[in-house]
Design a protein around this motif. Structure first.
Motif, PDB file in Angstrom:
ATOM      1  N   TRP A  11       1.038  -1.192   0.022  1.00 24.35           N
ATOM      2  CA  TRP A  11       0.185  -0.076  -0.111  1.00 24.35           C
ATOM      3  C   TRP A  11       0.855   1.204   0.064  1.00 24.35           C
ATOM      4  O   TRP A  11       1.391   1.669   1.000  1.00 24.35           O
ATOM      5  CB  TRP A  11      -0.907   0.019   1.394  1.00 24.35           C
ATOM      6  N   PHE A  51       2.991   4.478  -2.554  1.00 33.10           N
ATOM      7  CA  PHE A  51       2.964   5.328  -3.884  1.00 33.10           C
ATOM      8  C   PHE A  51       4.304   5.171  -4.547  1.00 33.10           C
ATOM      9  O   PHE A  51       5.289   5.104  -4.168  1.00 33.10           O
ATOM     10  CB  PHE A  51       2.702   6.868  -3.589  1.00 33.10           C
ATOM     11  N   ARG A  66       1.923   6.079  -9.777  1.00 30.99           N
ATOM     12  CA  ARG A  66       2.065   4.570  -9.463  1.00 30.99           C
ATOM     13  C   ARG A  66       1.683   4.173  -8.113  1.00 30.99           C
ATOM     14  O   ARG A  66       1.373   4.873  -7.134  1.00 30.99           O
ATOM     15  CB  ARG A  66       3.138   3.996  -9.970  1.00 30.99           C
ATOM     16  N   ASP A  67       1.404   2.545  -8.062  1.00 30.89           N
ATOM     17  CA  ASP A  67       1.417   1.859  -6.817  1.00 30.89           C
ATOM     18  C   ASP A  67       2.631   2.187  -5.966  1.00 30.89           C
ATOM     19  O   ASP A  67       3.674   2.701  -6.694  1.00 30.89           O
ATOM     20  CB  ASP A  67       0.692   0.736  -6.806  1.00 30.89           C
ATOM     21  N   TRP A 105       4.220  -5.093  -4.425  1.00 27.86           N
ATOM     22  CA  TRP A 105       3.220  -6.283  -4.287  1.00 27.86           C
ATOM     23  C   TRP A 105       4.013  -7.530  -4.836  1.00 27.86           C
ATOM     24  O   TRP A 105       3.413  -8.530  -4.303  1.00 27.86           O
ATOM     25  CB  TRP A 105       1.822  -5.824  -4.937  1.00 27.86           C
ATOM     26  N   ASP A 121       6.672   6.857   0.655  1.00 30.05           N
ATOM     27  CA  ASP A 121       5.358   6.959  -0.201  1.00 30.05           C
ATOM     28  C   ASP A 121       4.731   8.347   0.089  1.00 30.05           C
ATOM     29  O   ASP A 121       4.029   8.784  -0.851  1.00 30.05           O
ATOM     30  CB  ASP A 121       4.412   5.693   0.530  1.00 30.05           C
ATOM     31  N   ALA A 176      -2.418   3.727  -8.311  1.00 34.72           N
ATOM     32  CA  ALA A 176      -2.638   3.791  -6.898  1.00 34.72           C
ATOM     33  C   ALA A 176      -3.865   3.238  -6.597  1.00 34.72           C
ATOM     34  O   ALA A 176      -4.185   2.714  -5.536  1.00 34.72           O
ATOM     35  CB  ALA A 176      -2.489   5.401  -6.586  1.00 34.72           C
ATOM     36  N   GLU A 224      -4.071  -0.362  -6.231  1.00 36.43           N
ATOM     37  CA  GLU A 224      -3.438  -1.053  -5.209  1.00 36.43           C
ATOM     38  C   GLU A 224      -4.321  -1.075  -3.852  1.00 36.43           C
ATOM     39  O   GLU A 224      -4.664  -1.805  -3.125  1.00 36.43           O
ATOM     40  CB  GLU A 224      -2.064  -0.426  -4.748  1.00 36.43           C
ATOM     41  N   ARG A 225      -5.205   0.132  -3.757  1.00 35.55           N
ATOM     42  CA  ARG A 225      -6.121   0.622  -2.839  1.00 35.55           C
ATOM     43  C   ARG A 225      -7.257  -0.501  -2.917  1.00 35.55           C
ATOM     44  O   ARG A 225      -8.040  -0.960  -1.971  1.00 35.55           O
ATOM     45  CB  ARG A 225      -6.549   1.886  -2.566  1.00 35.55           C
ATOM     46  N   THR A 233     -10.738   4.028  -1.870  1.00 36.08           N
ATOM     47  CA  THR A 233     -10.792   3.303  -3.270  1.00 36.08           C
ATOM     48  C   THR A 233     -11.660   4.047  -4.055  1.00 36.08           C
ATOM     49  O   THR A 233     -11.201   4.479  -5.411  1.00 36.08           O
ATOM     50  CB  THR A 233     -11.036   1.774  -3.436  1.00 36.08           C
TER      51      THR A 233
END
Length: 308
Positions: A52, A54, A63-64, A68, A202, A226, A229-230, A258
């Motif tokens: 979680w 950025f 981006r995320d 992950w 982040d 982003a 990912e949320r 989200t």
């Protein structure tokens, strides 16, 4: 299991467990979840993503956190890797070797060339499963738009994979199933620990992105990474709340966050990047910045309350 037909084409029987339309930007995780499910990870789409954050390198794309894949590999003991390639020839050799070994893979492509609402309309990154290949072409499965084997000739596949939207032939490789089984407590702690470990980086990335958006007079924003990912954070917390009901409030809060991220993304695309629209989006981003901090604090509090 792989099978060979009368043309000596090697195809792998992979029926995707996770299909259908999912929010913008989630196709990568959906495809990797299908690989993980094929190898035996239960509830893969709900539990795959435990990060979680950025990431921002300049420009319009937020981006995320780009963590992950490595987090999933570590937590579940999955031999999972993400790769990019310098040429189509290098990529093609890798695809052939993986499929010959009976290992399907997840492949970034350009949605412009695939049956979807973006076909012939817009160049966008998408992800599909590659399950077969021979000298004439490939077999793919698109869990989101067409979850069944479809053949594409070699030259069309080269076009799909070589497009700018495919981000350097982005590819996800998985060679086996999970060797670890983290508990619900383990997964909840992993979310909190990831956030705390990378919090400074982040928050700096998000703050820099907002300031750059504020300084620019016009142009569209892309926060789909982003938001995606949320989306998976919310799914994970909702899944964990079935066993750990103390996490229910933060699962609801993550789902709300989200929706707000996706609203920013949608409004940006629809506004066409007008100055008036951009100013509104910057205000929404600053609001999201505060909501991110509040959710982070609430997740940490909820996880701490779980104890050992």
């Amino acid at each position: 299991m792989p099978h060979t037909d009368h043309t000596h084409r090697l195809d792998i029987d992979l029926i995707p467990a996770h299909t259908g339309t999912t929010p913008f930007g989630t196709c990568y995780q959906q495809c990797v979840a299908n690989l993980a499910a094929w190898y035996g990870l239960p509830d893969a789409e709900d539990v795959l993503v435990t990060t979680w954050g950025f990431g921002w390198d300049g420009g319009s794309v937020l981006r995320d956190g780009d963590r992950w894949v490595t987090a999933a590999a570590r937590l579940y003991g999955l031999p999972l890797r993400e790769r990019r390639f310098g040429s189509y020839e290098e990529l093609r050799a890798l695809e052939k070797a993986e499929l010959a070994a009976g290992r399907p893979l997840a492949a970034a492509v350009d949605a412009y060339w695939l049956p979807s609402e973006y076909e012939g309309v817009e160049h966008l990154a998408h992800c599909v499963l590659l399950t077969g290949r021979d000298a004439d072409g490939v077999t793919i499965v698109d869990p989101m738009n067409r979850p069944e084997p479809v053949r594409y000739p070699e030259e069309r596949w080269r076009t799909l994979r070589s497009a700018d939207a495919a981000d350097g032939f982005r590819t996800f490789l998985l060679s086996g199933g999970p060797t670890r089984k983290p508990s619900a407590h383990d997964l909840a702690r992993a979310v909190s620990e990831d956030r705390r470990t990378h919090h400074e980086r982040d928050t700096a990335a998000l703050a820099a992105y907002i300031e750059a958006c504020d300084a620019a007079e016009a142009g569209t924003l892309d926060v789909s990474g982003a938001a995606a990912e949320r989306h998976f954070l919310g799914r994970l917390l909702r899944h964990l709340a079935d066993e750990l009901p103390q996490l229910e409030p933060v699962a609801v809060e993550a789902a709300s966050l989200t929706r707000r991220w996706y609203l920013v993304h949608t409004l940006s695309r629809e506004s066409g990047g007008s100055p008036e629209g951009r100013r509104r989006l910057v205000r929404m981003l600053r609001d999201l910045q505060g909501r991110e901090e509040r959710l982070a604090a609430h997740v940490d509090e909820a996880v701490a309350a779980l104890g050992a």
